[in-house]
Scaffold this active site. Structure first.
Site, PDB file in Angstrom:
ATOM      1  N   ASP A   1       5.698  10.877  16.739  1.00 26.69           N
ATOM      2  CA  ASP A   1       5.736  11.052  15.284  1.00 26.69           C
ATOM      3  C   ASP A   1       4.376  11.499  14.749  1.00 26.69           C
ATOM      4  O   ASP A   1       3.875  10.970  13.761  1.00 26.69           O
ATOM      5  CB  ASP A   1       6.177   9.752  14.610  1.00 26.69           C
ATOM      6  CG  ASP A   1       6.643   9.969  13.160  1.00 26.69           C
ATOM      7  OD1 ASP A   1       6.966  11.129  12.819  1.00 26.69           O
ATOM      8  OD2 ASP A   1       6.689   8.998  12.389  1.00 26.69           O
TER       9      ASP A   1
ATOM     10  N   GLY B   1       7.201   4.130   4.134  1.00 24.78           N
ATOM     11  CA  GLY B   1       7.627   5.313   4.870  1.00 24.78           C
ATOM     12  C   GLY B   1       9.050   5.172   5.334  1.00 24.78           C
ATOM     13  O   GLY B   1       9.792   4.282   4.894  1.00 24.78           O
TER      14      GLY B   1
ATOM     15  N   LEU C   1       0.814  -1.217   0.000  1.00 23.94           N
ATOM     16  CA  LEU C   1       0.000   0.000   0.000  1.00 23.94           C
ATOM     17  C   LEU C   1       0.847   1.266   0.000  1.00 23.94           C
ATOM     18  O   LEU C   1       0.416   2.318  -0.479  1.00 23.94           O
ATOM     19  CB  LEU C   1      -0.933   0.011   1.220  1.00 23.94           C
ATOM     20  CG  LEU C   1      -2.018  -1.071   1.252  1.00 23.94           C
ATOM     21  CD1 LEU C   1      -2.788  -0.988   2.569  1.00 23.94           C
ATOM     22  CD2 LEU C   1      -2.982  -0.917   0.078  1.00 23.94           C
TER      23      LEU C   1
END
Length: 893
Positions: free
Chosen positions: A137, A24, A21
């Site tokens: 984050d 990162g 998908l």
């Protein structure tokens, strides 16, 4: 893209991995089907190199913490594990979109939507923080939107990675967090961060939802980091005038550089947003909801620890050969002009500061120079014990060493861009820009200021700041003039129309008329048009005849209108923060003829620590904070340190109790000079300047009452600089403009003053009260005579500064960064043998005034600078003069 075969096989009994998908910084996300529960899920798999660095057992132990989270706005953790070397965790598959996707589509969200999303994320954070879990984050990629509502993903993953990886994280090149949303303390590698780091990140996301961009952007991690650590965000109402001012206040407070200045909890941030949206156009109260601006880089950004942490943020970014970063993509307010950075070769970073022997070895900036057309720069590079100049193009990023410049400091490019004047030791040299054999222009008189006036003339201030003149680049010195016996102009600019000097030294600006010998401080214009308070700062420069720019004590580059008739300046405006300053305040900046300004952002050069140095030993830090120490004195019982510290609002006189660790701010003023403990270690005599003038005060920091005012005057010359207590009621002092030394009997009212002698600086009396030591101006010779009745004087050294009596017969003095000891015969008072080296410290910081004092145990105290740092990029503001005028005009409407 198909999933790796090893992953599919390893998870085949639980999940059917279908396709990738996205990817990162830490993980790749795959669509999978949960075979047991008959549902689609998202599996995040850590990158193999990261997984290898962490180890599965510790990572899985840490990630269990996040399984405790249950909240409507938190995406839950369904599963985690290790299989065939893969570390993974499983989350529900969200059918909506990420906040990043929506921002890419819309760029700026409706204000109500942005505030609602921010409050929902804050609610999620508040629930996690209650369990001791910090996200670390928060960014648009980790905020999912389903049915219009926010779901926060990856809770605790960054913490699990850091906790499991420990010191090995630096080997992976991974930065835990995203630069645009990192809090300063997280960006600098602080391991023990708290909820306020998440508050900062959410504030940055909220800012982006409203403004269309994060608070700080750039084309590289390095550029973003530099802005994060040195700039304020552009006000939201400047970028989008429909944002309510109260909302702007809340968001900007969440982005404060210091954690203590932000909201303490995510819930407090959410409540403030709710109140702000309800308040509409009004501002939230000026107390806890007001913006807390950053005045300078945080102290822990300096030194070795800061540099190592900074490297974590920068990763493996390659600086050499990097092209100019494009100007900011969006227009910014006049107070935050567009900037770009020029990286320097990794093998040749700039050495911004160099020592100037003519002022006693202090470090000053000015070690780069711009071509008049802004096409290139010349700067200084240190390698080991040598230095040379380098050329760096601002057009194609090419760089090279310049032949014939070994040992060079403070380069100045000629107006035609063909030659460079520079200084080597006490010699002034010149060389073609292409390099070659240098020619000597001036010998034996090191300039403190060197500027091109035209292609055929250089302006120079010499004689330690007591002379000035002009140099012809073909024939050498052609004219020499005296500034005045009692006026020192170290860093100056010649104003040809007025035939005056604009001088900067020791935090003040002074205008000098060489014809009359008169000098007077540069002052502000009061509301009624009269003369106001003196201006504090450094690197003063007149631009375009009627504007002055300077660097404030806290490193802000400020500008104001200058009235040549009254010689007063108007209201100043801040243009940029975070300018690096040397010991005497001289900043590393240059303004090209075409209006391009270049400067080196602050690296904590004046975030010094106080140390004690004893003969034959290494310096030992005092147990107090780092700060911008200017002047100081230790009580004779060695318990308390009185120190003047530069702040954004002026000077503070702080008293540190070295036994209890307590700190007290006793006095505040525009300028505080020479605090001096009395022999009983109870009271302090000190000079304080404020908007009403100058005063000599005397009192106890422990007293509930204000100190006694011994003298007061309208002008700085109406009070004295403290030098030494000769006995329990007699102070040696000098006035601000001459070299006269006085005795002041502070036991009498009014105080009794008599002249001790002329032509002396830094006079001090031996402990037994029998000998007087001082050095002269401008030569700097060191002398000793009897006291109180001065007899024949004997010269101790041709060049010696700031004498201190270690005992009745031992005198310590300084030259540059080396201290020497002279001994005297107790009976005759004559010198007993030659002087010898007592100690050295290359990191000695030559602060304004008396820069070292007695520790009263055989040693001395002084401010020690951080380890010498280098600059790997220079920041530029195009069309700066035009921006100055626009900003000043706007500020004075």
């Amino acid at each position: 893209m198909d999933a790796p075969l090893g992953l599919s096989a390893a998870l085949a009994d639980r999940y059917r991995v279908e396709r990738e998908l996205g990817a990162g910084g830490m993980a790749t996300v795959y669509l999978a089907h949960d075979l047991k529960h008959e549902r689609d899920v998202a599996i995040k798999v850590l990158h193999p190199d990261l997984a290898a660095a962490l180890g599965g057992e510790r990572f899985l132990a840490e990630i269990k913490t996040t399984a405790k989270l249950s909240h409507p706005h938190i995406l839950p953790l369904l599963d985690s594990g290790a299989a065939n070397g893969f570390l993974f965790y499983v989350m529900p598959l969200v059918t909506g979109e990420t906040l990043r996707s929506r921002l890419e589509r819309e760029r700026q969200l409706p204000i109500d939507d942005a505030l609602r999303i921010a409050r929902e994320v804050a609610d999620a954070l508040s629930a996690a923080h209650a369990l001791g879990i910090i996200h670390r984050d928060i960014k648009p990629e980790n905020i999912l939107l389903q049915g219009g509502h926010a779901l926060v993903a990856d809770f605790g993953i960054a913490l699990a990675v850091q906790s499991a990886g420990g010191a090995r994280m630096t080997q992976t090149g991974l930065s835990l967090g995203t630069p645009q949303y990192m809090s300063p303390e997280q960006a600098m590698g602080e391991r023990n961060i708290d909820a306020r780091a998440d508050v900062y990140a959410l504030g940055a996301v909220t800012y982006e939802m409203l403004a269309g961009d994060p608070p700080f952007t750039g084309s590289s991690v390095q550029a973003i980091a530099a802005r994060l650590l040195s700039e304020r965000p552009t006000p939201l109402t400047t970028l989008r005038d429909t944002v309510p001012p109260a909302v702007e206040d809340v968001v900007l407070r969440s982005l404060a550089k210091l954690p203590a200045d932000r909201y303490a909890t995510a819930q407090a941030f959410s409540d403030a947003l709710h109140a702000a949206s309800a308040a509409g156009a009004t501002r939230v109260g000026t107390g806890t909801a007001s913006v807390v601006p950053m005045s300078k880089p945080i102290g822990w950004l300096s030194g070795k620890r800061g540099r190592v942490a900074f490297a974590v943020l920068l990763g493996v970014a390659v600086l050499e050969g990097m092209a100019l970063i494009a100007a900011e993509r969006r227009a910014v307010a006049s107070r935050q002009p567009a900037m770009f950075d020029a990286a320097l070769p990794d093998s040749a970073p700039m050495s911004p500061f160099a020592r100037v022997g003519a002022i006693g070895g202090g470090t000053v900036g000015g070690n780069f120079s711009l071509a008049p057309d802004g096409s290139f720069m010349v700067y200084r590079v240190e390698r080991g014990d040598t230095a040379r100049l380098w050329y760096r193009s601002l057009v194609d990023a090419s760089a090279r060493a310049i032949a014939g410049t070994v040992g060079a400091t403070r380069p100045r490019v000629s107006p035609d861009g063909k030659q460079i004047a520079f200084i080597v030791g006490d010699r002034t040299m010149i060389v073609p820009i292409a390099g070659g054999e240098p020619r000597r222009l001036l010998d034996g008189d090191e300039p403190t200021t060197l500027q091109w006036v035209s292609n055929t003339r250089l302006f120079a201030i010499t004689g330690g700041g007591f002379k000035f003149g002009w140099i012809d680049p073909e024939v050498g010195r052609i004219e020499d003039r005296s500034i005045g016996r009692f006026t020192r102009c170290v860093f100056g600019q010649w104003l040809p129309t007025d035939e005056r000097l604009l001088c900067s030294f020791n935090e003040t600006a002074v205008l000098v008329d060489p014809k009359s010998g008169e000098s007077w401080p540069l002052r502000t214009r009061a509301a009624d048009g009269s003369s106001g308070a003196p201006v504090s700062g450094s690197s003063f420069q007149l631009v375009d005849a009627d504007h002055v720019i300077y660097v404030s004590l806290d490193g802000e580059l400020r500008a104001a209108r200058y009235d040549r008739k009254t010689q007063l300046i108007g209201r100043s405006v801040s243009l940029v923060s975070g300018i690096d300053r040397g010991a005497f305040g001289a900043a590393t900046l240059d303004l090209a003829a075409n209006g391009l300004l270049g400067f080196v952002p602050a690296a904590g050069a004046l975030d010094a620590r106080m140390v004690i140095l004893r003969e034959g030993a290494a310096p030992v830090p005092l147990p107090i904070e780092r700060a911008s120490f200017l002047r100081f004195d230790l009580s004779r019982d060695r318990r308390r340190l009185a120190a003047v510290v530069a702040t954004s609002e002026g000077n503070e006189l702080r008293v540190y109790d070295l036994r209890s660790g307590q700190r007290q701010t006793w006095l505040r003023g525009l300028n505080i000079k020479f605090p001096l403990w009395d022999p009983a270690s109870e009271r302090i005599a000190v000079r304080v300047e404020d908007s009403d003038g100058s005063a000599l005060v005397y009192g106890s920091p422990n007293a509930s009452s204000a100190p006694d005012t011994l003298m007061r005057g309208r002008n700085p010359t109406d009070a004295f600089d403290m030098l030494d207590f000769a006995d329990d009621h007699t102070v040696l002092a000098r006035d601000g403009q001459s070299s006269n030394v006085y005795r002041i009997d502070i036991a009498k009212r009014p105080v009794a003053i008599d002249t001790l002698f002329t032509d002396g600086l830094f006079a001090t009396v031996s402990p037994d009260g029998k000998r007087l030591a001082w050095h002269t101006a401008p030569a700097g010779g060191l002398f000793v005579s009897a006291y109180p009745s001065r007899g024949e004087q004997q010269q101790v050294a041709a060049i010696g500064f700031e004498p201190l009596w270690l005992s009745d017969t031992e005198l310590l003095y300084r030259s540059g960064v080396t201290w020497y000891r002279a001994r005297f015969d107790a009976r005759t008072g004559e010198m007993a043998g030659p002087t010898r080296v007592w100690g050295q410290d290359a990191r000695f910081l030559d602060t304004p005034g008396w820069s070292n004092r007695l520790s009263h145990d055989g040693g001395i105290i002084y401010a020690q600078s951080p380890a010498v740092s280098t600059a790997r990029f220079v920041r530029f503001i195009p069309d700066f003069v035009t921006r100055v005028k626009a900003a000043v005009q706007e500020a004075n409407k």
